[in-house]
Scaffold this active site. Structure first.
Site, PDB file in Angstrom:
ATOM      1  N   GLY A 232       0.952  -1.138   0.005  1.00 43.44           N
ATOM      2  CA  GLY A 232       0.084  -0.061  -0.015  1.00 43.44           C
ATOM      3  C   GLY A 232       1.012   1.230  -0.067  1.00 43.44           C
TER       4      GLY A 232
ATOM      5  N   GLY B 222       0.928   5.657   1.457  1.00 40.86           N
ATOM      6  CA  GLY B 222       0.378   6.755   2.090  1.00 40.86           C
ATOM      7  C   GLY B 222       1.086   8.045   1.856  1.00 40.86           C
ATOM      8  N   GLY B 223       0.751   8.953   2.742  1.00 39.84           N
ATOM      9  CA  GLY B 223       1.186  10.449   2.586  1.00 39.84           C
ATOM     10  C   GLY B 223       2.671  10.314   2.657  1.00 39.84           C
ATOM     11  CG  MET B 224       4.155  10.308   6.542  1.00 38.28           C
ATOM     12  SD  MET B 224       4.438  10.143   8.037  1.00 38.28           S
ATOM     13  CE  MET B 224       5.952   9.979   8.030  1.00 38.28           C
ATOM     14  N   GLY B 225       4.857   7.770   2.459  1.00 34.85           N
ATOM     15  CA  GLY B 225       5.692   6.695   1.592  1.00 34.85           C
ATOM     16  C   GLY B 225       4.806   5.506   1.205  1.00 34.85           C
TER      17      GLY B 225
ATOM     18  CB  VAL C  65       3.536  -0.198   3.277  1.00 32.96           C
ATOM     19  CG1 VAL C  65       3.895  -1.350   4.219  1.00 32.96           C
ATOM     20  CG2 VAL C  65       3.465   1.154   4.152  1.00 32.96           C
TER      21      VAL C  65
ATOM     22  CE  LYS D 285       4.294   4.044   6.184  1.00 26.90           C
ATOM     23  NZ  LYS D 285       3.297   4.794   7.141  1.00 26.90           N
TER      24      LYS D 285
ATOM     25  CG  ASP E  38      -3.593  10.091  10.847  1.00 26.29           C
ATOM     26  OD1 ASP E  38      -4.777  10.656  10.797  1.00 26.29           O
ATOM     27  OD2 ASP E  38      -3.005   9.792   9.614  1.00 26.29           O
TER      28      ASP E  38
END
Length: 876
Positions: free
Chosen positions: A19, A21-24, A26, A41, A134
């Site tokens: 998957g 996300g906003g930070m990187g 996975v 990640k 979060d």
């Protein structure tokens, strides 16, 4: 940049993407060294280039790596190489909670089980100072065997730049009209860009819990702005009205999580976990019984109208069955049933079980009158046995043979009485005293000299006495403060609780006197102790689990010393469980559960005609807000909360929207404004003893004003702002001093009137007189008085019992509440004339401080809204 299967990151081989996300992104990867699969990640290049952000990210990852908890995704290592960075994490097989919720709401018991695991994970991280910020269904993983793991714990905290909120960062990256799931889980303070703490996670938890229970998001709008507005201004719809009892209990918990103000939520995830465990460990039979009790209560509209939120008592005490005997010493009894037995339309308290366990006596307040009723356990008919209209009766206690009952009179000095078990042949035993307790042989009664309604609001000392039932002079047993005694089954020791510099602890002492032995010594409020029938434990009420509940501590019967740490008996989120009472065989335990709130009211008032307007409730939330002073210009009211684990000072406009001026572990009380309206003067135990302090309204300039042995309370500021007066009830002295750094305090001449001590409360606007109280050596309030600043004399105005007196603008008349907080009275300082104000209060005043505007046209007081019932635990 994406990584292809087979590529390497250090010692890890990439297997497949999982998957992004906003930070990187996975990935699933293989640890070549250890031969295990992990999740990796890889942070984005833009984030990795920000050295400060990356350093913080690394520190947070290391902190999480040190935290090992079954409900938090483990982090194995943080690696930075060749300009990039990645985190190696535990690989969890399963699906996210978001994926689970795509199929609809979860069964209530499943939602409760998941919620309990999430709360435990939050509690573990918060204990280390780590906040998620979060929490949402996407960041909760559910394994194939229904085990819950919180993902990205602590990582989202660093996603925002210094000085920029997470909400602002994400909003800037969002196309207008896009609905963001993350926004629906942010706390109001997070949405507004304010500083957040662990309580923001508790709000997010409430939003997740709501979604698990309903299948719908708690807050959702067509745009991000709409969602943010909903979080700030709206409440999510209630759960189904015909839901089972456990679901109603779940709703009580999630509503508290979703309070708009952080101080009204659960104050720790540990408390939240306790409440959820209480709900989940109740047996099916208990839940069914609770549901029936709820149905019975809803069928009594008069009672429901008294306090609509009082039904919280039923579900928040469900832990009794699950907790009794759980983790306790082998001698702890396990109770099988949990029954509410009172149904009167009033406040029932102070239960006393007869020795054979078949009858219970208790005090009832209907309107403003206290009487004593008895009722058969298992029966429905309550019978008044002591209801003399000339006195208020309370504190019933059965003798060891069940033939007699002792009680006290609720007035200024009290008094112990003895009667037959059905109320006949009443005789007075003493002229003072409260809370009687019989010796096992029935020949003596122990009592104390202060009636306790709220264990938190005490400042003075009370004495503990023993009287022979046959008559004679009572004998003092303990030097120092001692209240609410209980005899050991052997009859050789007493257990009681004591107030020392704001700390409430339990002690035992030999009946003959001597050294007292501490059972508890910590910041929790411990009170209403009672010895178990076998003499091997003391049961008591304490807020050490968050809310006030019943606890037990093992005791050596011979020495009265503690054997181990306290253990919970009941556990709930809202109800206050206290005043335990055993049958002689220990098979039944009665106690009082109470749901209460202390809310601010405003009374319009004409200081010339003494005509009041209709009182108005300013804040109906279940909390504690006591108005203490109005600013000189009338725009602000100073409040404080009392009786909670953390007591702080608040300031805000009369209509609401208070902000916290002090936020720390100290107990800060009774703030008053300085003459310029820019600062507050208050008393606090932050040095270990009650002393006077001052602080600016913006929270700056905190300064200690006094440093006197024994401590002082209730500061009064002169109209010019240059003088202070305050009392030291424990030292039996009153002081005055210039209000300036480095000034010294001197004793007020004439403050002792015979044996009565004058304690100041309010300075008249003309500066010539100070209103106050008179107190006896036992600590009882004996009347209202005025101190003449010029003549240095004290004049007693009335013999009314009260704890707060304020001047009207004419500097001639004073105003105060009396009669248990139900009556408002004006007294003339010149003639002594006493004039009751024609006013029916919607709730009695706390009998503590209150506030009045400088023009006398608005009175602000704290009204007690409460509902109390008697419950019985029983084992077969």
């Amino acid at each position: 940049m994406s990584l292809a299967a087979g590529s390497r990151l250090g010692a890890y081989e990439i297997l497949a993407p999982l998957g992004a996300g906003g930070m990187g992104a996975v990935y699933r990867a293989r640890d070549i060294r250890l031969g295990r699969d992990v999740a990796i990640k890889v942070v984005t290049e833009s984030f990795a280039r920000e050295e400060t952000a990356l350093a913080r990210f690394e520190r947070e990852a290391v902190s999480i790596a040190k935290l090992s908890h079954p409900n938090i995704l483990s982090i194995f290592e943080f690696v930075e190489e060749a300009g990039g960075a990645f985190v190696v994490m535990e690989l969890v097989e399963g699906e996210t909670l978001r994926a689970r919720l795509e199929h609809g709401p979860l069964p209530v018991r499943k939602a409760t089980a998941y919620a309990l695991q999430i709360a435990r994970g939050l509690a573990a991280a918060h204990a280390r100072g780590i906040v998620h910020r979060d929490l949402k269904p996407e960041n909760v993983m559910v394994t194939h065997d229904d085990h819950v793991k919180i993902l990205d714990f602590g990582l989202a905290k660093e996603a925002a730049q210094d000085g920029v909120s997470v909400a602002a960062t994400r909003l800037a990256q969002t196309t207008p009209g896009t609905v963001l799931g993350t926004f629906g889980y942010m706390a109001p303070e997070q949405v507004r860009g304010l500083t957040v703490d662990h309580r923001a996670d508790i709000f997010a938890f409430g939003a997740v819990l709501y979604e698990m229970a309903t299948g719908r998001r708690a807050f959702q709008g067509e745009t991000a702005a709409d969602t943010m507005t909903a979080i700030l201004t709206k409440e999510p719809p209630e759960l189904e009205a015909d839901a089972p009892a456990i679901q109603r209990g779940l709703e009580r918990i999630l509503r508290r999580c979703l309070e708009k103000m952080p101080e009204l939520r659960f104050q720790s995830a540990s408390d939240l976990a306790f409440a959820l465990e209480a709900l989940s460990t109740g047996s099916a039979a208990t839940a069914s019984g609770a549901a029936a009790a709820l149905a019975a209560q809803s069928a009594r509209p008069a009672r429901a109208n008294l306090l609509p939120w009082a039904v919280a008592v039923v579900m928040t005490l469900l832990a009794a069955v699950g907790w009794l005997g759980r983790g306790a010493p082998a001698a702890a009894p396990t109770f099988d049933t949990f029954t509410r037995i009172t149904e009167l339309a009033g406040e029932e308290t102070a239960p006393a079980l007869s020795p054979d366990g078949t009858t219970i006596a208790y005090a009832v307040r209907i309107a403003d009158s206290w009487d004593i009723y008895t009722q058969r356990v298992g029966g429905r008919n309550a019978t008044p046995i002591l209801d003399d209209p000339r006195r208020n009766e309370g504190g019933p206690a059965f003798s060891a043979d069940g033939a007699s009952i002792a009680f006290h009179e609720s007035d200024t000095d009290g008094g112990i009485f003895v009667a037959g078990a059905t109320g006949e042949s009443v005789r007075r035993l003493t002229d003072f005293g409260f809370h009687p307790s019989w010796s096992p042989d029935g020949t003596r009664i122990a009592f104390s000299t202060e009636e306790i309604f709220d264990p938190s609001s005490r400042q003075g000392d009370a004495a503990l006495y023993v009287a022979d039932v046959s008559g004679g002079q009572p004998r003092r047993v303990v030097d120092g403060d001692a209240v609410q005694p209980s005899w050991s089954p052997a009859g050789d020791r007493l257990v009681y609780w004591s107030n020392t510099t704001g700390q409430r602890d339990l002690f035992t002492v030999a009946v003959t006197g001597g050294e007292r032995v501490a059972l508890t010594d910590d910041g929790a409020i411990d009170w209403t102790p009672v010895w178990s029938p076998d003499g091997r434990a003391v049961y008591f009420a304490s807020d050490r689990g968050g809310a006030m509940n019943l606890w037990r501590i093992g005791v050596d019967p011979a020495t009265g010393r503690a054997l181990g740490a306290p253990e919970p008996v009941t556990m709930g989120a809202h109800a206050t469980a206290a005043l335990p009472s055993f049958s002689k065989d220990g098979r039944r335990l009665a106690f009082r559960s109470r749901v209460s709130s202390i809310n601010p009211f405003e009374i319009p008032f004409d200081p010339v005609t003494l005509q009041p307007g209709q009182p108005r409730l300013l804040d109906s939330r279940t909390n504690v807000r006591i108005p203490s002073a109005v600013s000189p210009d009338g725009s602000l009211v100073a409040f404080f909360n009392i009786g909670e684990r953390q007591e702080d000072i608040f300031v805000g406009p009369p209509g609401g929207g208070t902000r916290r001026v002090l936020d720390d572990a100290a107990r800060d009380r009774a703030p008053v404004f300085t003459s310029d309206g820019r600062s507050l003067v208050f008393y606090s135990n932050r040095t270990g003893a009650w002393q006077i302090w001052t602080i600016a309204l913006d929270g700056s300039g905190l300064r200690q004003v006094t440093d006197l042995p024994g401590g002082v309370v209730y500061p009064v500021v002169s109209p010019a702002g240059d003088q202070l007066m305050f009392g030291a009830s424990s030292a039996r002295k009153t002081f005055e001093m210039p209000f300036a750094p480095g000034a010294s305090a001197t004793e007020v001449p004439g403050a002792l009137v015979g044996e009565e001590l004058y304690l100041p409360q309010s300075w008249a606007a003309d500066g010539l007189r100070v209103s106050g109280l008179l107190g006896s050596p036992s600590g009882a309030i004996t009347g209202v008085a005025v101190y003449d600043v010029v003549a240095k004399t004290v004049q007693k105005l009335t013999a009314d019992a009260t704890y707060g007196v304020r001047w009207l603008p004419d500097s001639r008349r004073v105003l105060y509440f009396t009669n248990g907080g139900w009556d408002l009275v004006v007294a003339d300082a010149i003639t002594g004339a006493r004039t009751p104000v024609a006013l029916r209060l919607p709730a009695p005043q706390t009998t503590d401080v209150f506030a009045i505007s400088s023009d006398g046209r608005r009175i602000y007081y704290a009204g007690i809204r409460a509902e109390a019932d008697i419950w019985v635990l029983e084992r077969n």
